[in-house]
Design an enzyme around this catalytic site. Structure first.
Site, PDB file in Angstrom:
ATOM      1  N   ARG A   1       0.948  -1.142   0.133  1.00 55.35           N
ATOM      2  CA  ARG A   1      -0.074   0.053   0.033  1.00 55.35           C
ATOM      3  C   ARG A   1       0.825   1.196  -0.010  1.00 55.35           C
ATOM      4  O   ARG A   1       0.689   2.199  -0.928  1.00 55.35           O
ATOM      5  CB  ARG A   1      -0.950  -0.079   1.156  1.00 55.35           C
ATOM      6  CG  ARG A   1      -1.864   1.200   1.308  1.00 55.35           C
ATOM      7  CD  ARG A   1      -3.190   0.954   2.256  1.00 55.35           C
ATOM      8  NE  ARG A   1      -2.934   0.097   3.211  1.00 55.35           N
ATOM      9  CZ  ARG A   1      -2.485   0.384   4.474  1.00 55.35           C
ATOM     10  NH1 ARG A   1      -2.053   1.567   4.733  1.00 55.35           N
ATOM     11  NH2 ARG A   1      -2.573  -0.572   5.412  1.00 55.35           N
TER      12      ARG A   1
ATOM     13  N   TYR B   1     -11.046  23.794 -10.713  1.00 52.37           N
ATOM     14  CA  TYR B   1     -11.608  22.690 -11.294  1.00 52.37           C
ATOM     15  C   TYR B   1     -12.605  22.618 -10.342  1.00 52.37           C
ATOM     16  O   TYR B   1     -13.041  22.621  -9.033  1.00 52.37           O
ATOM     17  CB  TYR B   1     -10.330  21.539 -10.758  1.00 52.37           C
ATOM     18  CG  TYR B   1     -11.035  20.408 -11.291  1.00 52.37           C
ATOM     19  CD1 TYR B   1     -11.402  19.857 -12.372  1.00 52.37           C
ATOM     20  CD2 TYR B   1     -10.718  19.273 -10.099  1.00 52.37           C
ATOM     21  CE1 TYR B   1     -11.630  18.657 -12.748  1.00 52.37           C
ATOM     22  CE2 TYR B   1     -11.167  18.050 -10.436  1.00 52.37           C
ATOM     23  CZ  TYR B   1     -11.800  17.712 -11.608  1.00 52.37           C
ATOM     24  OH  TYR B   1     -12.100  16.556 -12.034  1.00 52.37           O
TER      25      TYR B   1
ATOM     26  N   LYS C   1      -3.867  14.322 -16.616  1.00 51.35           N
ATOM     27  CA  LYS C   1      -3.720  15.371 -17.623  1.00 51.35           C
ATOM     28  C   LYS C   1      -2.442  15.347 -18.511  1.00 51.35           C
ATOM     29  O   LYS C   1      -1.981  14.397 -18.815  1.00 51.35           O
ATOM     30  CB  LYS C   1      -4.255  16.640 -17.230  1.00 51.35           C
ATOM     31  CG  LYS C   1      -5.293  16.700 -16.041  1.00 51.35           C
ATOM     32  CD  LYS C   1      -6.661  16.191 -16.622  1.00 51.35           C
ATOM     33  CE  LYS C   1      -7.582  16.266 -15.714  1.00 51.35           C
ATOM     34  NZ  LYS C   1      -8.839  15.596 -15.987  1.00 51.35           N
TER      35      LYS C   1
ATOM     36  N   ASP D   1      -2.537  24.532  -7.473  1.00 54.34           N
ATOM     37  CA  ASP D   1      -3.192  23.431  -8.629  1.00 54.34           C
ATOM     38  C   ASP D   1      -2.284  24.042  -9.946  1.00 54.34           C
ATOM     39  O   ASP D   1      -2.720  25.053 -10.379  1.00 54.34           O
ATOM     40  CB  ASP D   1      -4.305  23.504  -8.711  1.00 54.34           C
ATOM     41  CG  ASP D   1      -4.784  22.397  -9.680  1.00 54.34           C
ATOM     42  OD1 ASP D   1      -4.178  22.058 -10.608  1.00 54.34           O
ATOM     43  OD2 ASP D   1      -6.168  21.985  -9.842  1.00 54.34           O
TER      44      ASP D   1
END
Length: 383
Positions: free
Chosen positions: A52, A105, A203, A178
């Protein structure tokens, strides 16, 4: 020549020069193990304990991303951009005051409006490109995080990162950026004073529309960054090894793609500005853009791959234009090698700051003349 003397372009192209130690393959293998053998003394001398939080392929991708952002504290990959972004807010304490860009966003904005308040956070949306508004919203001692998106999706407003960092730090707050629509090729927020930079790696970092991922990079390995690490580890917001492998593949060509995409976006912005059926072009590379001077100062090698147009015939004409494209793809997302077009207001719904006559364009790597001709024909058909 040492690795320290190489440019980010060269280091990314070779994924930091990692070679498979067994086969000497120039493309390292995908590590899929979920558990690791303990030493005879019951320790883990390799540093790998469980799948993990520990995966070599993920760590390799993180090393490239940390290099690209010059992140001294390193990078953390998550299963999506939303997982990365929300981890920052979850690392705050109940009652903390947060300032966020009003235009940002849409999915994260919705999460802040509907879910972050359930965590006890006090969220305030501000036009962060207006520094006087940002200063006025700051509450010294209460504001713990300023979250900006620049260029902001889908209006492409520009916030002065260095100035915003100064305002946040003077009040004892952190600045997170961001930078999805800039990419580290064009902007390095940490070098401008930001504390954390986030990318939806889905992206342009990946660039092939086949991976969902997010990343955080940090300037300092402080208590807050350790808290974010713990959140990722304990909540399991991890990226799988195959996705990390694909992301490394994409990062190898990031500079090439970004140069082509930014150049094409600039050419389209200039040509569309003179189109009779386009009322306005939103792109920070245009001299008439309100944030152009700041963008020219804090962006390099171009102004990004995203632009928007407002259609003279209003919402109906914008929707018809999107319906009549042939080369552009009508699809959500951005940053891939294929160019995309989307009527954002209908996607975002009520409360969206997006004008109804706006079409968002993600510029791919196709021939720019073909892209312009496709839009020209679609605009005429939609009129």
């Amino acid at each position: 020549m040492t690795k320290a003397s190489l440019t980010p372009r060269s280091l990314a192209a070779q994924a930091m020069g990692k070679v498979d130690p067994t086969t000497r393959g120039v493309v390292p293998p995908i590590h899929i193990a979920t558990t690791y053998l303990r030493d005879e003394d019951n320790g883990y001398s390799t540093g790998f304990v469980y799948g993990r939080p520990d995966n070599e392929t993920v760590r390799e991708a993180e090393s490239v991303l940390a290099m690209l952002e010059d992140a001294r504290a390193g990078a953390l990959l998550f299963g999506s951009g939303m997982a990365a972004a929300t981890a920052v807010f979850q690392a705050l304490d109940p009652g903390d005051h947060v300032i966020a860009s009003r235009v940002m966003y849409w999915a994260l904005r919705n999460w802040l409006l509907t879910e972050a308040t359930r965590w006890g956070l006090n969220i305030e949306f501000v036009e962060t490109d207006d520094l006087s508004s940002l200063k006025a919203a700051i509450r010294p001692g209460e504001t713990k995080l300023v979250w900006i998106e620049t260029p902001s999706n889908p209006l492409w407003t520009i916030t002065d990162i260095e100035a915003a960092a100064g305002i946040a730090h003077a009040a004892g707050a952190r600045l997170a950026v961001d930078s999805t629509c800039a990419s580290p090729v064009h902007t390095q927020p940490l070098a401008l004073g930001a504390d954390i930079v986030m990318h939806a790696a889905t992206k342009v970092l990946n660039g092939h529309s086949d991976v969902v991922a997010g990343v955080l990079c940090a300037r300092e390995d402080d208590e807050f960054w350790q808290r974010i690490k713990t959140i990722r580890k304990m909540q399991g917001g991890i990226l799988g090894p195959f996705e990390a492998f694909l992301l490394i593949r994409g990062l190898r060509t990031l500079h090439l793609r970004q140069e082509r995409q930014a150049a094409s976006a600039m050419a389209l912005a200039e040509r569309l500005s003179a189109h009779p059926m386009v009322a306005r072009v939103l792109y920070p590379g245009l001299p008439q853009h309100p944030g152009h001077d700041i963008a020219a100062r804090q962006m390099k090698d171009g102004f990004g791959y995203m632009l928007s147009i407002q259609v003279t015939g209003g919402e109906a004409a914008a929707v018809r234009t999107a319906a009549n494209v042939a080369l552009y793809k009508r699809a959500t997302s951005l940053g891939g090698v294929e160019s995309l077009i989307e009527h954002r207001a209908s996607i975002e719904g009520a409360g969206s700051p997006c004008p109804p006559d706006l079409l968002r364009l993600s510029t791919g790597i196709e021939d720019v003349d073909d892209l312009y001709d496709d839009l020209d024909e679609a605009l005429k058909a939609g009129a």
